[in-house]
Write a protein that holds these residues in place. Sequence first.
Motif, mmCIF file in Angstrom:
data_model
loop_
_atom_site.group_PDB
_atom_site.id
_atom_site.type_symbol
_atom_site.label_atom_id
_atom_site.label_comp_id
_atom_site.label_asym_id
_atom_site.label_seq_id
_atom_site.Cartn_x
_atom_site.Cartn_y
_atom_site.Cartn_z
ATOM 1 N N THR A 69 0.821 -1.223 0.000
ATOM 2 C CA THR A 69 0.000 0.000 0.000
ATOM 3 C C THR A 69 0.844 1.258 0.000
ATOM 4 O O THR A 69 0.509 2.234 -0.681
ATOM 5 N N PHE A 70 1.918 1.266 0.763
ATOM 6 C CA PHE A 70 2.748 2.440 1.040
ATOM 7 C C PHE A 70 1.836 3.563 1.559
ATOM 8 O O PHE A 70 1.197 3.401 2.589
ATOM 9 N N THR A 71 1.699 4.679 0.845
ATOM 10 C CA THR A 71 0.825 5.752 1.342
ATOM 11 C C THR A 71 -0.546 5.775 0.666
ATOM 12 O O THR A 71 -1.345 6.674 0.921
ATOM 13 N N GLY A 72 -0.810 4.807 -0.201
ATOM 14 C CA GLY A 72 -2.156 4.677 -0.763
ATOM 15 C C GLY A 72 -2.400 5.367 -2.089
ATOM 16 O O GLY A 72 -3.534 5.394 -2.578
ATOM 17 N N TYR A 73 -1.352 5.911 -2.700
ATOM 18 C CA TYR A 73 -1.530 6.629 -3.961
ATOM 19 C C TYR A 73 -2.070 5.708 -5.056
ATOM 20 O O TYR A 73 -3.065 6.018 -5.719
ATOM 21 N N ALA A 74 -1.412 4.566 -5.255
ATOM 22 C CA ALA A 74 -1.855 3.635 -6.297
ATOM 23 C C ALA A 74 -3.256 3.106 -6.002
ATOM 24 O O ALA A 74 -4.062 2.909 -6.914
ATOM 25 N N THR A 75 -3.544 2.886 -4.727
ATOM 26 C CA THR A 75 -4.870 2.407 -4.328
ATOM 27 C C THR A 75 -5.950 3.350 -4.834
ATOM 28 O O THR A 75 -6.964 2.921 -5.404
ATOM 29 N N LEU A 76 -5.738 4.645 -4.612
ATOM 30 C CA LEU A 76 -6.734 5.646 -4.996
ATOM 31 C C LEU A 76 -6.808 5.838 -6.508
ATOM 32 O O LEU A 76 -7.811 6.343 -7.012
ATOM 33 N N CYS A 77 -5.766 5.416 -7.225
ATOM 34 C CA CYS A 77 -5.827 5.425 -8.694
ATOM 35 C C CYS A 77 -6.619 4.223 -9.185
ATOM 36 O O CYS A 77 -7.496 4.344 -10.050
ATOM 37 N N ASN A 94 3.438 -2.226 7.176
ATOM 38 C CA ASN A 94 4.051 -1.066 7.831
ATOM 39 C C ASN A 94 3.007 -0.352 8.696
ATOM 40 O O ASN A 94 2.322 0.559 8.244
ATOM 41 N N GLU A 95 2.917 -0.788 9.941
ATOM 42 C CA GLU A 95 1.920 -0.217 10.857
ATOM 43 C C GLU A 95 2.227 1.240 11.178
ATOM 44 O O GLU A 95 1.319 2.067 11.323
ATOM 45 N N GLU A 96 3.500 1.576 11.265
ATOM 46 C CA GLU A 96 3.902 2.931 11.638
ATOM 47 C C GLU A 96 3.430 3.969 10.617
ATOM 48 O O GLU A 96 3.065 5.093 10.982
ATOM 49 N N LEU A 97 3.412 3.598 9.347
ATOM 50 C CA LEU A 97 3.015 4.528 8.286
ATOM 51 C C LEU A 97 1.526 4.452 7.955
ATOM 52 O O LEU A 97 1.019 5.256 7.185
ATOM 53 N N SER A 98 0.806 3.521 8.556
ATOM 54 C CA SER A 98 -0.572 3.248 8.149
ATOM 55 C C SER A 98 -1.524 4.423 8.352
ATOM 56 O O SER A 98 -2.564 4.499 7.702
ATOM 57 N N TYR A 99 -1.153 5.361 9.236
ATOM 58 C CA TYR A 99 -2.024 6.520 9.465
ATOM 59 C C TYR A 99 -2.235 7.333 8.190
ATOM 60 O O TYR A 99 -3.297 7.932 7.991
ATOM 61 N N LEU A 100 -1.222 7.345 7.317
ATOM 62 C CA LEU A 100 -1.284 8.196 6.130
ATOM 63 C C LEU A 100 -2.270 7.670 5.086
ATOM 64 O O LEU A 100 -3.174 8.407 4.664
ATOM 65 N N PRO A 101 -2.169 6.409 4.646
ATOM 66 C CA PRO A 101 -3.190 5.918 3.714
ATOM 67 C C PRO A 101 -4.583 5.918 4.338
ATOM 68 O O PRO A 101 -5.568 6.237 3.652
ATOM 69 N N LYS A 102 -4.690 5.597 5.629
ATOM 70 C CA LYS A 102 -6.001 5.594 6.279
ATOM 71 C C LYS A 102 -6.651 6.977 6.194
ATOM 72 O O LYS A 102 -7.857 7.099 5.939
ATOM 73 N N LYS A 103 -5.862 8.001 6.412
ATOM 74 C CA LYS A 103 -6.362 9.375 6.361
ATOM 75 C C LYS A 103 -6.970 9.693 4.992
ATOM 76 O O LYS A 103 -8.091 10.222 4.901
ATOM 77 N N TYR A 104 -6.246 9.352 3.930
ATOM 78 C CA TYR A 104 -6.725 9.688 2.588
ATOM 79 C C TYR A 104 -7.816 8.738 2.113
ATOM 80 O O TYR A 104 -8.699 9.136 1.348
ATOM 81 N N PHE A 105 -7.784 7.497 2.558
ATOM 82 C CA PHE A 105 -8.866 6.574 2.211
ATOM 83 C C PHE A 105 -10.188 7.075 2.797
ATOM 84 O O PHE A 105 -11.238 7.000 2.150
ATOM 85 N N GLN A 106 -10.148 7.570 4.013
ATOM 86 C CA GLN A 106 -11.356 8.080 4.657
ATOM 87 C C GLN A 106 -11.891 9.314 3.944
ATOM 88 O O GLN A 106 -13.101 9.531 3.889
#
Length: 215
Positions: A69-77, A94-106
């Motif tokens: 997932t990384f930060t979720g950019y590809a997911t949102l594409c 990567n649990e430590e970075l998960s806040y970032l994709p979660k934020k944009y997914f929401q």
Amino acid sequence: MSFFEEQCPEMDRYLENHTSAEPEILKRLRRETFQKTTQPHMISGYLQGRLLSILSKMSNPKNILEIGTFTGYATLCLVEGLSKDGKITTLDINEELSYLPKKYFQESEYSGQIDFQLKDAKVFLKETEEVFDFVFIDADKENYVEYFNLIKPRIKSGAIVLFDNVLWYGKVLEEDPKQKSTQIIKELNEMASKDEDFENVILPLRDGLHLIRKK
């Protein structure tokens, strides 16, 4: 930045200037990825993101799997092309970075179609009974061959499979690579090209994108 962008940054700028604009949410995510992560080059980025969006829209998949997932950019594409009753499952550890994709997914208009799981992809693929019609893999390179073998029984005829970074900064041209990740990527490229159940092409976009279709 990829091997090819380093060789001709002017061409990369030209391509971006003549490609459909990315949605505003992706602009903000890309900016924040570069501000808050130590390896922002891992993001799919503008050009590849628009390609993922178009491929998804062309195939209109119902069930997408993303590994890495990384930060979720590809997911949102990718979610842009999902059928109205479709779902994308995106996996990362990567649990430590998960806040970032979660934020944009929401924030996304597609939030209800995104299933973000902090889970090892190999474990997931061994446990799931789901069948996918679109798979995008941009994760640990040393497991690429295992991922390919594990997804084979989990995809339907006509399914699209994409592996990122398959030119590995040009290292795939090495005759006898010492690096394990290079060896595995070369093995994957060879396997995909010789597997009679699939048809494939490697696109020299950024660091190489292996596009595979199940017959």
